[in-house]
Design a protein around this motif. Structure first.
Motif, short mmCIF file in Angstrom:
data_model
loop_
_atom_site.label_atom_id
_atom_site.label_comp_id
_atom_site.label_asym_id
_atom_site.label_seq_id
_atom_site.Cartn_x
_atom_site.Cartn_y
_atom_site.Cartn_z
N ASN A 102 -17.92 -78.57 69.13
CA ASN A 102 -18.68 -77.41 69.61
C ASN A 102 -20.16 -77.76 69.78
N ASP B 209 -21.95 -79.01 66.65
CA ASP B 209 -21.56 -80.39 66.34
C ASP B 209 -22.30 -81.39 67.23
N ASP C 236 -17.55 -67.25 63.82
CA ASP C 236 -17.92 -68.15 64.91
C ASP C 236 -18.89 -69.20 64.39
N GLU D 40 -20.62 -71.33 65.83
CA GLU D 40 -21.78 -71.57 66.69
C GLU D 40 -22.82 -70.46 66.57
#
Length: 115
Positions: free
Chosen positions: A2, A5, A81, A83
């Motif tokens: 993601n 990351d 989530d 992110e």
């Protein structure tokens, strides 16, 4: 992988906040990312024995495992989530990745009483 990351990998590879890493952070988080970068550059991410704290303009925010006690994290972000992070949690991740934590060999819970 993601978006978080990707920028964490960029930071781990370089060990510093490079222009490419900054672009990845800003693309992923926008204004939250910009505020986080500013806090790290101003050494406002403090590591105590018991907590990591980000000093904001109006208050200090405790961050533990990407969980923050700020209103943004409480009301606006989805905990599920990976992110979605408040700028305080982003700042902690950046500071850890580039070894920019301001270490204090004391307990924040004791220091907080004097603030």
């Amino acid at each position: 992988m993601n978006a978080v990351d990707r920028w964490e990998t960029a930071l781990a590879d370089s060990g510093e906040l490079t222009p490419d890493a900054v672009d990845l952070i800003l693309d992923a988080h926008g204004e939250r990312g910009a505020r986080a970068i500013e806090a790290v550059s101003e050494r406002r991410v403090k590591e105590y024995r018991d907590f990591t704290v980000v000093v904001g303009h109006d208050d200090e925010y405790v961050v533990e495992s990407d969980s923050c006690d700020c209103k943004d994290a409480t009301y606006n972000l989805d905990d599920e989530d990976p992110e979605e992070l408040c700028w305080h949690a982003i700042a902690v991740r950046i500071a850890r990745a580039i070894d920019a934590l301001d270490h204090h060999d004391m307990w924040y819970s004791e220091v907080r009483e004097f603030l």
